[in-house]
Design an enzyme around this catalytic site. Structure first.
Site, PDB file in Angstrom:
ATOM      1  N   ALA A  74       0.813  -1.213   0.000  1.00 49.16           N
ATOM      2  CA  ALA A  74       0.000   0.000   0.000  1.00 49.16           C
ATOM      3  C   ALA A  74       0.847   1.263   0.000  1.00 49.16           C
ATOM      4  O   ALA A  74       0.310   2.360  -0.143  1.00 49.16           O
ATOM      5  CB  ALA A  74      -0.927   0.009   1.209  1.00 49.16           C
ATOM      6  N   ASP A 123       3.039   1.336  -7.440  1.00 49.65           N
ATOM      7  CA  ASP A 123       3.495   0.442  -8.509  1.00 49.65           C
ATOM      8  C   ASP A 123       4.990   0.168  -8.394  1.00 49.65           C
ATOM      9  O   ASP A 123       5.437  -0.974  -8.541  1.00 49.65           O
ATOM     10  CB  ASP A 123       3.170   1.054  -9.878  1.00 49.65           C
ATOM     11  N   ALA A 164     -12.625   2.787  -7.955  1.00 49.68           N
ATOM     12  CA  ALA A 164     -13.785   3.086  -7.107  1.00 49.68           C
ATOM     13  C   ALA A 164     -14.251   4.526  -7.306  1.00 49.68           C
ATOM     14  O   ALA A 164     -15.465   4.802  -7.354  1.00 49.68           O
ATOM     15  CB  ALA A 164     -13.439   2.835  -5.641  1.00 49.68           C
ATOM     16  N   HIS A 217      -1.021   4.060 -10.706  1.00 46.69           N
ATOM     17  CA  HIS A 217      -1.793   4.784  -9.702  1.00 46.69           C
ATOM     18  C   HIS A 217      -1.131   6.149  -9.584  1.00 46.69           C
ATOM     19  O   HIS A 217      -0.222   6.368  -8.781  1.00 46.69           O
ATOM     20  CB  HIS A 217      -1.760   4.057  -8.353  1.00 46.69           C
TER      21      HIS A 217
END
Length: 310
Positions: free
Chosen positions: A115, A120, A147, A172
């Site tokens: 996390a 990445d 999401a 991300h």
């Protein structure tokens, strides 16, 4: 399932809380270099247990990870003033070298769930350091971006976001790719549903939703300093898929043999997640613009990962 968490800060504690609320884990062990923080977080979360589940929540050390099926790693160092991104990555790689060794010494069969940001690159580093198969080193990747994408689409279309099937791919971060071309609502392509619902997805709507996804974190950080509830829930969702062998399709990061012409790169695509980790990669059909953007994102991530020794 027993779950270990390295890092009892905002993300680590939010994931522990989400796991407890959902009753996913039988036991959660929080480890942090700040032992007082880990103890305080564990104590606070444990006081919620009587209302929702029977999860044992406690603080401990790495040895207490023995028997854990999943270990979430949310540890890392903050960027110093004047420090380059590469220098920060180098320091975080050193942190991960120590963390990964101690985690696997105690829980050699655990799946690692990364996390720490940039997620990445840290997923790539954790894979190299651990020597584990990429299927057992999973980064949270774009699960939160996905999401956000679904949430904004659902809000605009006035439909439950759980009925929206749309994914964010690649990094991300700034180069992420919103896969508009294959987005669905239920069994209906997005554009068809939008027409039927009288809610056309115009270029302006697309631009606003795109910006909403990309800049969500900046907006939240400006208001309260950090994001943690969303990613905490996302991490709990990944653990749930593993613990229950649900074989769910989630957008997570992992070192991928080949993505958009780039080999051995950690990036997000939809993946089937079960008890042994990643069971299958699913690369959706994209339009030309999205394919080019995904290739650029993958190449950027690969080049950055190669620049970080570990």
């Amino acid at each position: 399932m027993k779950v270990g968490i390295v890092g009892a800060g905002m993300v680590g504690s939010a994931s522990a809380y989400a796991l407890t609320m959902l009753g996913i884990a039988s036991e959660i062990v929080l480890v942090d270099y700040n032992t007082d923080l880990a103890q305080a977080q564990a104590e606070d979360i444990s006081h919620a247990v009587p209302f929702v589940s029977a999860t044992l929540v406690r603080a401990g050390d790495y040895g207490d990870f023995a028997g854990a099926g999943v270990v979430i790693i949310s540890a890392g160092v903050s960027q110093k003033r004047g420090e380059t991104r590469l220098e920060l990555l180098g320091r975080n790689a050193e942190v991960f070298r120590q963390v990964v060794d101690q985690v696997l010494a105690a829980a050699p069969n655990a799946i690692l769930l990364i996390a720490s940001n940039p997620v990445d690159i840290m997923t790539d580093i954790a894979t190299r350091l651990s020597g584990l198969a990429p299927q057992r080193v999973i980064g949270s990747g774009t699960i939160l971006d996905t999401a956000r994408f679904r949430s904004l689409l659902g809000r605009y279309l006035e439909i439950s976001p759980q009925s929206v099937h749309a994914y964010v791919l690649g990094e991300h971060g700034d180069s992420e790719v919103l896969a508009w071309s294959n987005a669905m609502v239920g069994a209906v392509p997005l554009m068809s549903f939008a027409k039927q619902a009288g809610k056309p997805v115009t270029d302006t709507v697309r631009s606003e939703i795109d910006a909403g996804v990309r800049h969500a974190a900046d907006k939240i950080i400006k208001g309260k300093g950090a994001t943690y509830y969303g990613i905490g829930a996302g991490l709990a969702r990944i653990v749930k898929a593993i613990a229950s062998d649900q074989r769910d399709v989630l957008s997570v990061s992992s070192v991928t043999a080949e993505l958009a012409g780039v080999t051995n790169v950690a990036a997000s695509v939809p993946r089937v997640i079960g008890s042994s980790g990643i069971l299958m990669d699913l690369v959706p059909d994209l339009d030309e613009t999205e394919r080019i953007a995904l290739a650029k994102s993958a190449r950027m991530l690969k080049d950055l990962a190669l620049s970080v020794p570990c």
